[in-house]
Design an enzyme around this catalytic site. Structure first.
Site, short mmCIF file in Angstrom:
data_model
loop_
_atom_site.label_atom_id
_atom_site.label_comp_id
_atom_site.label_asym_id
_atom_site.label_seq_id
_atom_site.Cartn_x
_atom_site.Cartn_y
_atom_site.Cartn_z
CG HIS E 14 17.20 9.01 -18.50
ND1 HIS E 14 17.66 8.94 -17.75
CD2 HIS E 14 16.11 7.63 -18.68
CE1 HIS E 14 16.34 9.17 -16.45
NE2 HIS E 14 16.31 7.67 -17.13
CB CYS E 33 18.01 3.36 -14.37
SG CYS E 33 16.23 3.55 -13.55
CG HIS E 39 14.91 3.48 -19.32
ND1 HIS E 39 15.98 3.28 -18.37
CD2 HIS E 39 13.75 4.86 -18.28
CE1 HIS E 39 15.38 3.89 -17.50
NE2 HIS E 39 14.74 4.92 -17.43
CG HIS E 41 11.45 8.92 -17.62
ND1 HIS E 41 10.54 7.44 -17.14
CD2 HIS E 41 12.31 8.54 -17.67
CE1 HIS E 41 11.48 7.19 -16.67
NE2 HIS E 41 12.62 7.30 -16.74
CG ASP E 79 10.21 16.86 -27.79
OD1 ASP E 79 9.72 16.41 -27.13
OD2 ASP E 79 9.70 17.63 -28.73
CG HIS E 80 11.01 12.97 -29.97
ND1 HIS E 80 9.69 14.26 -29.19
CD2 HIS E 80 10.12 12.45 -30.47
CE1 HIS E 80 8.68 13.86 -29.92
NE2 HIS E 80 8.34 12.46 -30.56
CD GLU E 124 13.35 10.30 -13.98
OE1 GLU E 124 13.48 8.99 -13.48
OE2 GLU E 124 15.12 10.24 -14.19
#
Lengths: 135, 135, 135, 135, 135, 135
Positions: E14, E33, E39, E41, E79-80, E124
């Site tokens: 995100h 951020c 980046h 998590h 996801d991903h 996170e």
């Protein structure tokens, strides 16, 4: 050479009791682990493969495929089972963490298609674990 | 008011299967948890007491004594046991995490000598847990 | 050959300060670890034994007995103590994680009755740890 | 010889996609990891140095200094970055865990002033990790 | 009343950057951020349902079914993925942990067929997390 | 309303001993925690703030700023210190986990510039922790 590890989990029950020994000897050797109806663990296993990453893919082997192999060959057969009773490949084998490592190694070693198997770790709890490196 | 928590662990096996239901219904309801020979977990429990710290000792109650109470009343009876078979206080109670919380509460609440019991958490795995607050 | 590991914990305080150095040098070398009244950690130690599982018991040695040895020889002497002041076997030894590994090895190696000691790990925090393998 | 380890963390995104392959081949090889806008991890890295503790300091090297080296040479360049786009030293290198280990090794090995680098581990998740020992 | 929790994980990237603000303001507000390529998590989510266990099943609802709901409604979509670009239900919503909690709540609350949703936690990292209880 | 949590760590030593009691009474009350030279822990603290996320930033407050406040007001004063001797704001206060929560609350509550402080948790070990919610 790179060492690549995948960690998986399963829940199972087992009992440590060898019919070759008397009941008294079993309790001396295994303590609470010899209770007649068994007990259980959330087992973790770590499977480590060693090899050289492929120049083009940057990978030794796909961890998702390794995960599928572990699931098909091991987890589908031991998860939510009683290791002394329900698992064909443990027939006649006392399910200590030491023995589980060796049995899992024999099953997984021929299935690793790239690189080769380096180590199997079996955690009974976060504080008790066993490792086999095929030596 | 301070909330003081002690975490303890035990290893046990259980089976989720209610004889009121048919075998087919049991597998529909409980899936793999209904397998006949049971499976097991490393259970964690968190016991939280709420109260005002004593002015002189700076403590609500001694965590070591709380730990001893949990050990005597709960752990000594469930650790390395089969929860459906071996535990008197679970007689006739299906050992889901939900039910374990409530049973443990009933046992521990009257034993807390300072402050009062606020919450019992039972973790079957790090990803599945249940909490009861006596309400 | 199987590698079998037991993890244990203790809480202790220590100070990193060598009287051979000046106060200024000590702070240059050890930073915050040289503060005069010491600080502390929840130390974890992992003791790994290597050997062949006994054919009949399926075990190298009983992890519960290994745990009792660690408790008697190490934990009873360091838990809730100041490592620079209270521990006979650390007399004259600066209690860095590096030195603790070696000292614990010397104490435990002759006590391992089956298999032999392979590794001692000392964790000061989950992010800082030291390992000695007797080499 | 003592093995001394420092663990550090960073958060980054990456994509596994090799332009040498067709889009179809990339998805066959990398699955979800090939999605065009990338995904991310909280990466952990463990850096292990091996050496003999200095007689006077009781240390191989200061873990705080090791931590500063890792921060300056690695973390400042990868934390909160996109590994395929933002990192000079990863130019033209597919950021698999396998490749990250080797690149981090090459950067850190010449910076270790006491003892020598023994191992780099890169954890993409607690269940997937890669290790390089310079062999 | 029992509080029953299921924990799941996903990996995503995100970026925290609001086009209403200038680039300078975005970096003042979001720091690292706000980096342009994002980046990522390993996110953990904990979904807690509250209710009374059914007398016969001993369960509020089946955790396996809860897990399947979370997977279908949330994980399959995030996801991903890149949360700012790839996820329909996050269109126009800045993907802070605070906002993710609320969005996940709105999606899951109507899907809980027994008991009712009590809390959503979004981690996170193990050190940064956000919780929403529908209030 | 969102509950936003930041977790931080410090290492310190302490001793539980109240001069109002005799030495015998102190050992009866505090056990090993009363040893004269103190012992230590890797303390974790969790600080939870509650509030409504700002419409534009999507945040209650910046976790990085919250982290800096905790570092300046708490960590800089307790990390690598002896809590009974070295810390001004603990003067005359027995450093139990219960008391630490309350003291940290009093320091942090007036420093939270957006939202308001909801809870302080202090972990002495992963198995022993204390929480204060300002009630």
């Amino acid at each position: 050479m790179i060492y690549l590890t995948r960690r998986e989990s399963f829940s199972a029950s087992h009992q440590l009791f060898n019919p070759k020994f008397s009941e008294k000897e079993n309790f001396e050797i295994y303590g609470k682990c010899a209770y007649p109806h068994g007990h259980g663990h959330n087992y973790d296993i770590e499977v480590t493969v060693v090899g050289e990453p492929d120049k083009d893919t940057g990978m030794i082997l796909d961890l998702k495929k390794l995960s599928e192999i572990i699931e098909k060959e091991i987890l589908d057969k031991v998860d939510h089972k009683h290791l002394n009773i329900d698992v064909n490949f443990l027939n006649g084998i006392l399910p200590t963490a030491e023995n589980l490592c060796v049995v899992f190694w024999k099953i997984l070693a021929p299935k690793i298609s790239a690189g080769k198997l380096y180590s199997i770790k079996v955690f009974e709890t976060p504080n008790n674990y066993s490792e086999y490196r095929g030596e």
